[in-house]
Write a protein that holds these residues in place. Structure first.
Motif, short mmCIF file in Angstrom:
data_model
loop_
_atom_site.label_atom_id
_atom_site.label_comp_id
_atom_site.label_asym_id
_atom_site.label_seq_id
_atom_site.Cartn_x
_atom_site.Cartn_y
_atom_site.Cartn_z
N LEU A 159 0.82 5.20 1.43
CA LEU A 159 0.17 5.89 2.55
C LEU A 159 0.61 7.36 2.55
CD1 LEU A 159 -1.80 4.94 4.72
CD2 LEU A 159 0.13 4.67 6.28
N ILE A 201 0.85 -1.19 0.00
CA ILE A 201 0.00 0.00 0.00
C ILE A 201 0.88 1.24 0.00
CG2 ILE A 201 -1.93 -1.10 1.22
CD1 ILE A 201 -0.97 0.39 3.77
N LEU A 212 -7.95 1.41 1.08
CA LEU A 212 -6.72 1.47 0.30
C LEU A 212 -6.66 0.31 -0.68
CD1 LEU A 212 -4.14 2.38 3.10
CD2 LEU A 212 -5.32 3.92 1.52
N VAL A 231 -7.03 7.15 8.11
CA VAL A 231 -7.27 6.44 6.86
C VAL A 231 -7.59 5.00 7.21
CG1 VAL A 231 -6.25 5.65 4.69
CG2 VAL A 231 -5.73 7.94 5.56
#
Length: 227
Positions: A107, A105, A121, A116
């Motif tokens: 970020l 991912i 995601l 978040v």
């Protein structure tokens, strides 16, 4: 009332932009899951502007009291001045009763500084660089060779080397790590099953040219099919 995850949530040093990542894991029937998450940045991440170096993974434990929820503060992947740039976190989920999952991912910083959620995601490809092949000019076509003779036994031996038959392997003692020896001339595909024949997931690594390991979240018994 929303329960608060039990692990401590640390504040990052001044000058290191962070993102508060949250999430929740449940079974299809709503049962909260327990286990562990790890977030791995590059092996060494330097932030000269903040006089800080990060060189290990962040680990989050999800206990029964957390009801499947977690929260953690992580370094933003777009923090200025850090090296390397454009990197991703490798996320590893080891949850009881679920298959191990690994994905990457990004970020980036959040403008309003809010949390978040991991479920929002989309996994991305790891940033590792890319090589560009250099293609040279095509050479002249060579003369055809004389036809040869191949015996059936030679064809069968060639087939066995190129496409070996699947091999079944058994794990009788419960263990979170299965070590499997094989004689395949290439890294084989591995499918793992529990004692009831249900396919289970693990992290497969080709430790050597003749050894495969499978890492599970918890000790398992069963069998593996190599092909």
């Amino acid at each position: 009332m929303t329960p608060t995850p039990s692990p401590l949530i640390y504040d990052l040093p001044a000058g290191v932009p962070s993102v508060r990542l949250t999430g929740r894991f449940i079974a299809p029937d709503g049962t909260p899951l327990t286990g562990k998450l790890t977030f791995a940045p590059p092996s060494v991440l330097t932030m000269p502007e903040a006089d800080t170096i990060a060189n290990t993974v962040a680990t989050v434990e999800i206990g029964e009291e957390d009801l499947g929820r977690f929260a953690v503060n992580l370094i933003a992947t777009d923090a200025p001045g850090m090296s390397p740039r454009g990197w991703t976190y490798q996320v590893t989920e080891k949850l009881k009763g679920a298959q191990i999952r690994q994905y990457h991912i990004m970020l980036p910083q959040v403008p309003d500084g809010g949390p978040v959620d991991l479920a929002d995601l989309a996994p991305v490809s790891p940033y590792t660089g890319r090589y560009l092949p250099v293609v040279g000019p095509t050479g002249a076509t060579g003369a055809p060779g004389a036809p040869g003779e191949v015996k059936r036994v030679e064809l069968e031996a060639l087939e066995e080397r190129v496409a070996p038959r699947p091999v079944e392997w058994s794990q009788t003692a419960a263990s979170p790590l299965w070590t499997i020896a094989h004689a395949f001339p290439y890294p084989p595909a591995v499918r793992t099953y529990d004692t009831s024949g249900r396919e289970i997931g693990g992290v497969v690594e080709h430790a050597s040219s003749t050894t495969v390991t499978v890492q599970f979240a918890y000790a398992e018994t069963g069998s593996a099919i190599l092909s």
